[in-house]
Structure formats: structure tokens, C-alpha cells
Design a protein around this motif. Structure first.
Motif, PDB file in Angstrom:
ATOM      1  N   LYS A   7      39.764  15.591 -30.615  1.00  0.00           N
ATOM      2  CA  LYS A   7      39.947  14.157 -30.891  1.00  0.00           C
ATOM      3  C   LYS A   7      38.683  13.624 -31.554  1.00  0.00           C
ATOM      4  N   GLY A 151      40.831   2.291 -26.767  1.00  0.00           N
ATOM      5  CA  GLY A 151      40.264   3.609 -26.478  1.00  0.00           C
ATOM      6  C   GLY A 151      41.321   4.671 -26.226  1.00  0.00           C
ATOM      7  N   ASP A 154      41.732   8.812 -26.883  1.00  0.00           N
ATOM      8  CA  ASP A 154      41.266   9.842 -25.939  1.00  0.00           C
ATOM      9  C   ASP A 154      42.462  10.371 -25.153  1.00  0.00           C
ATOM     10  N   LYS A 209      32.526   3.463 -21.386  1.00  0.00           N
ATOM     11  CA  LYS A 209      33.653   3.554 -22.312  1.00  0.00           C
ATOM     12  C   LYS A 209      33.670   4.852 -23.121  1.00  0.00           C
TER      13      LYS A 209
HETATM   14 MG    MG Z   1      36.565   5.622 -27.475  1.00  0.00          MG
END
Ligand code: MG
Ligand code: ADP
Ligand code: ASP
Length: 407
Positions: A7, A151, A154, A209
Motif C-alpha cells: 500500500k 486513512g 491502509d 495516524k
Molecule cells: Mg494514512
């Protein structure tokens, strides 16, 4: 020969040059004989740009349309990366979430992945190709586009790795691993070679994060080997592991997390009678507002001050609810603050060591930092403090608990 899901985050694909560099990296793994599935984020800043466009039209746009909008960012990067790989002679193919059957529930903007159909991906991999999947997005049973929360790429990476039974899920980002705390706030932070799932879950849920919390949950649940590495430099990064290291050197504290998205509300001088906590908190949770820390102080006159924290986005809404309820609750006053933050110490070593809390409180007191609320669990201690002391507090605690890298 291994199967890797890689990723690449927003900064790692933030410019054409960066996308070309990612293509070189992916090609080198492919040339070494590995099967590669890539999940990518939108170019850095793009998701925020799209959200701000929507907000210019409506402060609270329909979540379904938000997902149609913000999912476009990732569609740009998959195509560009596929082109860059094709230019290098690699048979790469881009896929949106729905094209690889990433099925989610219908909770727009925070959807959960329920199922992934790996047939298309497998076929292309078995033919020697590289698969590039748009992170952050999926599709629900009614074919609506959904996204997985900020986010969320992920989580796409980890879910793909789980579905494909990959040998490792590699999260490439702009730091070379998981550090004892955010290296942008504490330059003396140290990279960890390994961190346990349990600790990483706490760190992520308390504000670090570097990994979206759901990706860590997913990896723990499906036993996906997970590694955080830099897309800019070589190195082994940080492995998230199930092993607990019981060596004598096991640190009491592994990391410090912090979160600025906090706000606190205090209902002052309510009669201290059974049911008061639920009369305050039920209307808040009925409004879909999550309450985090709760503190209650009782005074001699039979009244109580009841304090709780919420996400800063929910602050005004929660304050309004309680101001409307103040009369009914017989509260003297409802007060709030949104310039606060939460700082947390995390470590499985805490289980076997007493005195962590007192050392934390003393360290903060020595810096003249007032603690507004405290919560603890077996492997973490969190305090709420004024936001202006965040950097000072994290640095002082980092030093006090022996986490600083040697100069
Ligand atoms: Mg991120
Ligand atoms: P990406 O765009 O690659 O997903 P993110 O910005 O989401 O990257 O996550 C990487 C950032 O996480 C780093 O730049 C760093 O500032 C921040 N971060 C916060 N806590 C930590 C930590 N404990 N270790 C490493 N990075 C951290
Ligand atoms: N582009 C999305 C975001 O900015 C998802 C991600 O980058 O993981 O939140």
C-alpha cells in the motif's frame, strides 16, 4: 517467490515523480519474481481538496454523494501508476474497488469491508501481471460507492492481503516505520523494529495516524503479517507482531500517542442522585455522539460536576444538547473547552510495572502542566491537557520514560 500486497500512501504518490519512483519499486519486486498487488491512496491533499469543494456547496452534504466524490482521488492514482508500470514493460492493470469486488456495508464515509472477490486479481497475477487497486473505496449491496473512513487505504491493503492470503502486507509511507511517538513532534523519537498488535491497536485508537485503526484490527483478526516501511528509503521498517517480548529489557512504555481532536464538556453542580450519569449521557449517545473519557467529582454539598470528552467535530452539537437540558438536570452551569488534547502512554510492559501513572503525573507536574481528566486500562494511561502543552508534554514524557534515541 512471495505474494505481497503493497500500500502506498498519499505522499508516496503525491507527484508524478513519486508515482514513477513507486513504479520502479514495484517493478523491482516483480522482477525478483514476486506477485504484487498494490493498493494506493489519492495524491496527497486531494481528498481534503475534494471535501472542501463539497463544503462550499453544503456544510453537511449527503454522505452517499460524499463517497462518490472522494473516491475519485484514488481512481486517478491507480491509472497513473498503471501507466508508469506499463511504460516500464510491466503488465499492470488498475481496478476500482467495485471492479475487484470489495463489498462493504452501507455506512457511507465509514463503511466496513465484508467480502472481497479475488478471482479477477488471481487471474491477472497468475498471468504474470501486477494488480493495482484503488484504496479507501468499495461498493455496497445496492452498488453504491462507499468509502472506508479517513486513512482507509491502509484497511484496503490489509483486507486484500487477508483475502489473497498474502505473505505480507507492506504499508509504504513517508516515515520508515512506527516510532515511539510521532517523529514530527518529537525529533528524538525512535523507530521500533517490532511492535505488538495490542500496542499498535492502542496507539492507532489513541491518535497515532500512521495506521488506520481498522487496518490493525483486520490484520490482527486475520493474522496478516503487517509491516510499515518508507517508500523513500530502504530498510526493514516495523513489523507488527503477535509475539510479546518478555526479555528483561522489555520497556515499560513502548510508545506515546496523542490526539488533538478532543473537546470536553462539564455539567456543573448537578444534584448527586442515582441516574444522573445516564440522564446526561443518554441524550448525547442518542445523537450519535461518541463519549470517550468520563470524570465525576462529588462535592460536600451533595452536588456533582460531571465531565466527559467527545470528538471536536461533535463538540458544538453536544454542548447544544446539554445547554438545552441544563434546566431539567438542575445543573448550575454547562461549560466546555475545545482547546484540549489527549496524551497517552502505551505499553504491554505496564502490566508488570507499578508506578507508571505516578511517574507520568509527576513528569507533567514538573512542567507545570495541569491534568484535566485521566483514564487507564491494562496497557495504557491517557490524560487530557490543554492543547498548548501538547508538544511539551509528549517530549517530557518521552524523555522521562527513557524512549529518546541516543544522540
Ligand atoms: Mg494514512
Ligand atoms: P500515508 O499518507 O502514507 O497514509 P499518514 O500521514 O497517514 O501517511 O501516516 C504517516 C504519518 O503518521 C507520519 O508522517 C507521522 O507524522 C505520523 N505518525 C503519527 N504517529 C506516528 C508514529 N508513532 N510513528 C510513525 N509515524 C507516526
Ligand atoms: N485518500 C484517503 C484519505 O485521505 C484514504 C487514504 O489516504 O488512506 O483519507
Amino acid at each position: 517467490m512471495a505474494l505481497y500486497v503493497q500500500k502506498y500512501g498519499g505522499t508516496s504518490v503525491g507527484t508524478i515523480e513519486r508515482i514513477e519512483a513507486v513504479a520502479d519499486k514495484v517493478k523491482s519486486f516483480h522482477d525478483a519474481g514476486h506477485q504484487i498487488v498494490v493498493a494506493v491512496s489519492a495524491m496527497s491533499g486531494e481528498t481534503n481538496r475534494l471535501i472542501s469543494l463539497a463544503k462550499q456547496i453544503d456544510a453537511a452534504p449527503a454522505p452517499r454523494e460524499m463517497d462518490v466524490l472522494v473516491s475519485t482521488g484514488e481512481q486517478v492514482t491507480i491509472a497513473l501508476l498503471a501507466m508508469a508500470l506499463q511504460k516500464r514493460g510491466v503488465d499492470a492493470r488498475s481496478y476500482t474497488g467495485w471492479q475487484v469486488g470489495i463489498k462493504t456495508d452501507s455506512a457511507f464515509m465509514k463503511a466496513r469491508i465484508e467480502d472481497i472477490d479475488t478471482a479477477n486479481m488471481r487471474q491477472h497475477l497468475d498471468n504474470g501481471g501486477v494488480v493495482i487497486v484503488a484504496g479507501f473505496q468499495g461498493v455496497d449491496d445496492d452498488n453504491n460507492i462507499t468509502t472506508l473512513g479517513r486513512g482507509g487505504s491502509d484497511t484496503t491493503g490489509v483486507a486484500l492481503a487477508a483475502a489473497l492470503k498474502a505473505d505480507e502486507c507492506q504499508i509504504y509511507t513517508d516515515v520508515d516505520g512506527v516510532y515511539t511517538t510521532d517523529p514530527r513532534v518529537v525529533p528524538a523519537a525512535r523507530r521500533m523494529d517490532k511492535v505488538t498488535f495490542e500496542e499498535m491497536l492502542e496507539m492507532a485508537s489513541l491518535g497515532s495516524k500512521v495506521l488506520q485503526i481498522r487496518s490493525v484490527e483486520f490484520a490482527g483478526k486475520y493474522k496478516v503479517p503487517l509491516r510499515v516501511l518508507s517508500s523513500f528509503t530502504e530498510g526493514n521498517g516495523t513489523l507488527i507482531t503477535t509475539e510479546e517480548n518478555d526479555s528483561v529489557e522489555n520497556p515499560v512504555i513502548s510508545g506515546i500517542a496523542f490526539n488533538r481532536d478532543e473537546a470536553k464538556i462539564t455539567v456543573k453542580g448537578v444534584p448527586d442522585i442515582p441516574g444522573v450519569a445516564s440522564r446526561i449521557l443518554v441524550p448525547v449517545s442518542d445523537a450519535n455522539i461518541e463519549v470517550d473519557m468520563i470524570v465525576q467529582n462529588v462535592s460536600d454539598d451533595g452536588s456533582t460536576d460531571f465531565t466527559f470528552t467527545v470528538h471536536r467535530n461533535d463538540y458544538q452539537k453536544a454542548l447544544k444538547i446539554l445547554n438545552e437540558l441544563a434546566g431539567e438536570l438542575k445543573a448550575r452551569e454547562v461549560a466546555g473547552k475545545d482547546d484540549i488534547c489527549k496524551v497517552s502512554l502505551v505499553g504491554v510492559g505496564m502490566r508488570s510495572h507499578a508506578g507508571v501513572a505516578s511517574k507520568m503525573f509527576k513528569t507533567l507536574a514538573d512542567e507545570n502542566i495541569n491534568i484535566l481528566a485521566i483514564t487507564t486500562s491494562e496497557i495504557k494511561i491517557s490524560v487530557v491537557i490543554a492543547e498548548k502543552y501538547l508538544e511539551l508534554a509528549v517530549r517530557a514524557l518521552h524523555t522521562a520514560f527513557g524512549l529518546d534515541a541516543e544522540a
